[in-house]
Motif scaffolding. Structure first.
Motif, mmCIF file in Angstrom:
data_model
loop_
_atom_site.group_PDB
_atom_site.id
_atom_site.type_symbol
_atom_site.label_atom_id
_atom_site.label_comp_id
_atom_site.label_asym_id
_atom_site.label_seq_id
_atom_site.Cartn_x
_atom_site.Cartn_y
_atom_site.Cartn_z
ATOM 1 N N SER A 78 0.646 -1.413 -0.183
ATOM 2 C CA SER A 78 0.202 -0.300 0.031
ATOM 3 C C SER A 78 0.922 1.521 -0.287
ATOM 4 C CB SER A 78 -0.702 -0.267 0.957
ATOM 5 O OG SER A 78 0.053 0.293 2.214
ATOM 6 N N VAL A 79 -0.318 2.916 -0.460
ATOM 7 C CA VAL A 79 0.928 3.895 -0.411
ATOM 8 C C VAL A 79 1.771 4.013 1.017
ATOM 9 C CG1 VAL A 79 -1.076 4.788 0.365
ATOM 10 C CG2 VAL A 79 0.447 6.511 -0.743
ATOM 11 N N VAL A 80 0.611 3.480 2.092
ATOM 12 C CA VAL A 80 1.526 3.666 3.524
ATOM 13 C C VAL A 80 2.386 2.789 3.675
ATOM 14 C CG1 VAL A 80 0.623 3.566 6.301
ATOM 15 C CG2 VAL A 80 -1.023 4.176 4.160
ATOM 16 N N ASP A 81 2.418 1.608 3.494
ATOM 17 C CA ASP A 81 3.562 0.326 3.721
ATOM 18 C C ASP A 81 5.165 1.333 2.892
ATOM 19 O OD1 ASP A 81 2.640 -0.463 5.639
ATOM 20 O OD2 ASP A 81 2.173 -1.938 3.854
ATOM 21 N N ARG A 82 4.569 1.792 1.701
ATOM 22 C CA ARG A 82 5.577 2.334 0.590
ATOM 23 C C ARG A 82 6.382 3.411 1.539
ATOM 24 N NH1 ARG A 82 4.482 1.214 -5.335
ATOM 25 N NH2 ARG A 82 3.357 -0.577 -5.656
ATOM 26 N N SER A 83 5.335 4.530 1.937
ATOM 27 C CA SER A 83 6.079 5.989 2.635
ATOM 28 C C SER A 83 7.426 5.929 3.401
ATOM 29 C CB SER A 83 5.335 6.294 3.438
ATOM 30 O OG SER A 83 4.639 5.778 4.373
ATOM 31 N N GLU A 84 7.481 4.070 4.108
ATOM 32 C CA GLU A 84 8.448 3.815 5.182
ATOM 33 C C GLU A 84 9.908 3.306 3.580
ATOM 34 O OE1 GLU A 84 7.869 0.596 7.649
ATOM 35 O OE2 GLU A 84 6.141 1.722 8.436
ATOM 36 N N LYS A 85 9.891 3.561 2.712
ATOM 37 C CA LYS A 85 10.871 3.424 1.703
ATOM 38 C C LYS A 85 11.128 4.225 1.051
ATOM 39 C CE LYS A 85 9.919 -1.359 1.742
ATOM 40 N NZ LYS A 85 9.112 -1.148 2.705
ATOM 41 N N VAL A 86 10.064 5.345 1.323
ATOM 42 C CA VAL A 86 9.691 6.660 -0.461
ATOM 43 C C VAL A 86 9.447 7.413 -0.013
ATOM 44 C CG1 VAL A 86 9.403 7.828 -2.511
ATOM 45 C CG2 VAL A 86 9.613 4.922 -2.297
ATOM 46 N N GLY A 87 10.327 8.948 0.131
ATOM 47 C CA GLY A 87 9.760 10.773 0.643
ATOM 48 C C GLY A 87 9.866 10.906 -0.525
ATOM 49 N N THR A 88 8.579 11.768 -0.770
ATOM 50 C CA THR A 88 7.552 12.108 -2.013
ATOM 51 C C THR A 88 7.064 13.375 -1.401
ATOM 52 O OG1 THR A 88 6.885 10.284 -2.654
ATOM 53 C CG2 THR A 88 6.198 12.765 -3.589
ATOM 54 N N ILE A 89 7.994 14.351 -2.185
ATOM 55 C CA ILE A 89 7.850 16.368 -2.068
ATOM 56 C C ILE A 89 6.907 16.393 -2.988
ATOM 57 C CG2 ILE A 89 8.614 18.289 -1.811
ATOM 58 C CD1 ILE A 89 10.996 18.000 -1.205
ATOM 59 N N PHE A 90 5.717 16.626 -3.334
ATOM 60 C CA PHE A 90 4.835 16.293 -4.287
ATOM 61 C C PHE A 90 4.862 18.083 -4.533
ATOM 62 C CE2 PHE A 90 2.663 13.979 -1.214
ATOM 63 C CZ PHE A 90 2.104 12.976 -2.003
ATOM 64 N N GLN A 91 4.063 18.054 -5.855
ATOM 65 C CA GLN A 91 4.678 19.436 -7.293
ATOM 66 C C GLN A 91 3.671 20.655 -6.358
ATOM 67 O OE1 GLN A 91 2.479 18.648 -11.059
ATOM 68 N NE2 GLN A 91 4.570 19.417 -11.401
ATOM 69 N N ASN A 92 2.438 20.000 -5.995
ATOM 70 C CA ASN A 92 1.661 20.970 -5.400
ATOM 71 C C ASN A 92 1.897 20.806 -3.109
ATOM 72 O OD1 ASN A 92 -0.104 22.360 -3.629
ATOM 73 N ND2 ASN A 92 -2.062 22.134 -4.958
ATOM 74 N N ALA A 93 3.131 21.613 -2.844
ATOM 75 C CA ALA A 93 3.296 21.574 -2.040
ATOM 76 C C ALA A 93 3.032 21.467 -0.406
ATOM 77 C CB ALA A 93 3.846 22.331 -1.530
ATOM 78 N N ARG A 94 1.434 22.074 -0.657
ATOM 79 C CA ARG A 94 0.275 22.136 -0.076
ATOM 80 C C ARG A 94 -0.550 20.262 0.601
ATOM 81 N NH1 ARG A 94 -1.603 26.867 1.592
ATOM 82 N NH2 ARG A 94 -1.165 27.874 -0.312
ATOM 83 N N LEU A 95 -0.402 19.607 -0.953
ATOM 84 C CA LEU A 95 -1.074 18.602 -0.616
ATOM 85 C C LEU A 95 -0.501 17.706 0.305
ATOM 86 C CD1 LEU A 95 -1.650 18.021 -4.812
ATOM 87 C CD2 LEU A 95 -3.375 18.874 -2.407
ATOM 88 N N SER A 96 0.778 17.963 0.595
ATOM 89 C CA SER A 96 1.968 17.097 1.829
ATOM 90 C C SER A 96 1.498 17.667 3.260
ATOM 91 C CB SER A 96 3.549 18.032 1.474
ATOM 92 O OG SER A 96 3.153 17.646 0.309
#
Length: 487
Positions: A78-96
């Motif tokens: 899942s996206v939650v599990d992958r967040s422990e391996k990938v850090g993402t800065i979104f194009q629209n930072a407000r969505l972070s």
């Protein structure tokens, strides 16, 4: 032999029946920094969201041999599990962000990574001090500029020790000095063995990066790494990713009529802090002191300066929605003496965050609304004009889609097109080419130039100095609370 940070083989992705990625394969080693570039809407952000797991969990259909991060196959995670391996800065930072302030967001991130509670406050202060963001810790995200939001997203992404980081247009709203500082932070990540994918249209700042990838119009990845720098640039100009300044020209205005006049205008930012359940205190910060300048009819004028310096706040004061002192006059009339309907019939605004501008659920309906809002036009005629405008700006295949599912670059273009169909005398455009490839940036700026040559006056902000120098008749810079003309 160690596993690569990222390995993708034969990745294809479709959304709503439309192919967005075609048979992509990619390997990125630990410590490697990769520049991913391409036209707006070519699939760069889609690829990022396939790596971090947002797709296909939240839509679309994926076929792939494997997606491995740090040697582990994650395609079923899942996206939650992958967040422990990938850090993402979104194009629209407000969505972070999920919380109201940076301090709360950092605490939330640290709690999610099971950081001991007694260490959280110290880590927040240490990280904020390291990234020079202590002054932003307790300010509401709603009060931060686009550049400040990107800084906040950057520090939150760097709270965890992850093998892979994806940064989607991370510097689009930052000034050059801040970009230099944050590039040094990216280099440190690389030295620590972290892989970094940078998605950016401004490739000149990444000449030192060893690996360049182009997402071309066929939705495939092309490796430009082994080409000499001049041939890389030629390839990107040909692909419409980079602007060739020699191709830009425009007529300069020669008019005496003053459209906008600022007379000793000071701009303020008010921040209300709750000290207890019964007590609130409002702090007033002066952003701009006694600015005086005027814009003539037909002028295309740039307003530049560091992130958070007050450019967007000045726009809000011109619209009479943020506190200021002094006098602001539109066509000789003080805005304090004007009713809102009269003021907004003379001034248009394109938001820095274009997603906040839309009210309709379809691109076509948004375009029709923009046409009918400014002119008494029959619906059938408005629909025909909307269709022609969308086709001209390459939105004809997006007419029935929601504006909110467009890429950030596509949202920006749509917002500019919608606002420029009106009959206002003054147009305020906040970062008009943020998130745009060269071809679409030129199209937007050429459109603004065309409107100015027809008699509209435009004031725009930008951190893209090459674009500012190419298009602006006059440049004003905000520095140390003063507005000075530099061209």
């Amino acid at each position: 032999m160690t596993d690569p940070a990222l390995s993708i083989k034969n990745l294809t992705f479709t959304l709503n029946g439309q192919p967005l990625i075609e048979s992509a394969s990619l390997t990125i080693d630990k410590g490697e920094i990769v520049l991913l570039c391409g036209r707006s809407g070519s699939g760069k952000s889609t690829l990022a969201n396939l790596i971090n797991g947002y797709f296909p969990e939240y839509g679309g259909k994926q076929t792939v041999s494997h997606i491995r991060i740090d040697g582990e196959d994650v395609q079923l995670q899942s996206v939650v599990d992958r967040s422990e391996k990938v850090g993402t800065i979104f194009q629209n930072a407000r969505l972070s962000f999920s919380m109201k302030t940076l301090r709360e967001e950092m605490g939330f991130c640290l709690e999610n990574t099971r950081t001991p509670s007694e260490r959280i406050d110290d880590i927040i202060e240490q990280k904020a001090n390291h990234f020079n963001l202590t002054h932003l810790l307790d300010r509401s995200f709603d009060d931060l500029s686009g550049g400040e939001l990107q800084k906040a997203a950057f520090v939150c992404a760097n709270l965890s020790d992850l093998p892979l980081y994806i940064m989607d247009e991370p510097f689009a709203n930052m000034d050059e000095q801040t970009i230099e500082d944050y590039v040094s932070y990216i280099k440190v990540l690389s030295e620590q063995g972290k892989a970094v994918i940078i998605i950016d249209h401004h490739v000149d700042r990444w000449n030192w990066v060893g690996r360049w990838l182009l997402m071309d119009t066929t939705r495939q990845l092309i490796d430009l790494t082994h080409l000499p720098l001049d041939l890389k640039r030629d390839k990107l100009i040909e692909a419409g990713v980079v602007i060739d300044p020699a191709m830009i020209s425009r007529q300069r205005p020669n008019a005496d009529e003053t459209v906008l006049e600022l007379d000793k205008v000071s701009v303020y930012h008010e921040q209300t802090v709750r000290q207890s359940f019964f007590r609130k205190v409002t702090h007033v910060n002066t952003l701009i002191e006694e600015a005086s300048f005027e814009l003539k009819k037909g002028a295309l004028t740039a307003l530049v300066g560091p992130s958070g310096i007050g450019k967007s706040s000045l726009f809000r004061s011109i619209l009479n929605v943020s506190p200021y002192s002094g006098d602001i006059r539109i066509q000789g009339k003080s805005i304090r003496d004007m009713k809102s309907a009269d003021l907004y019939s003379r001034i248009g605004l394109v938001f820095q965050d274009p997603s906040l501008q839309f009210v309709k659920t379809k691109v076509m309906d948004e375009m029709i609304l923009s046409l009918t809002a400014w002119d008494d036009i029959e619906e059938d005629k408005a629909a025909d004009q909307a269709k022609a405008l969308l086709e001209h700006h390459h939105f004809d295949n997006k007419a029935d889609e929601s504006p909110w599912v467009l890429s950030q670059g596509q949202q920006r273009r749509l917002a500019v097109v919608c606002m420029t169909v009106g009959q206002q005398q003054l147009l305020l455009v906040d970062e008009p080419t943020y998130g745009q490839d060269a071809a679409n940036a030129r199209k937007i700026m050429d459109k603004l130039s065309e409107l100015c040559e027809a008699g509209m006056t435009c004031l725009f902000t930008s951190h893209d100095r090459q674009l500012v120098d190419a298009y602006a008749d006059t440049i004003y810079e905000i520095r140390e609370k003063k507005v000075k003309q530099v061209l």
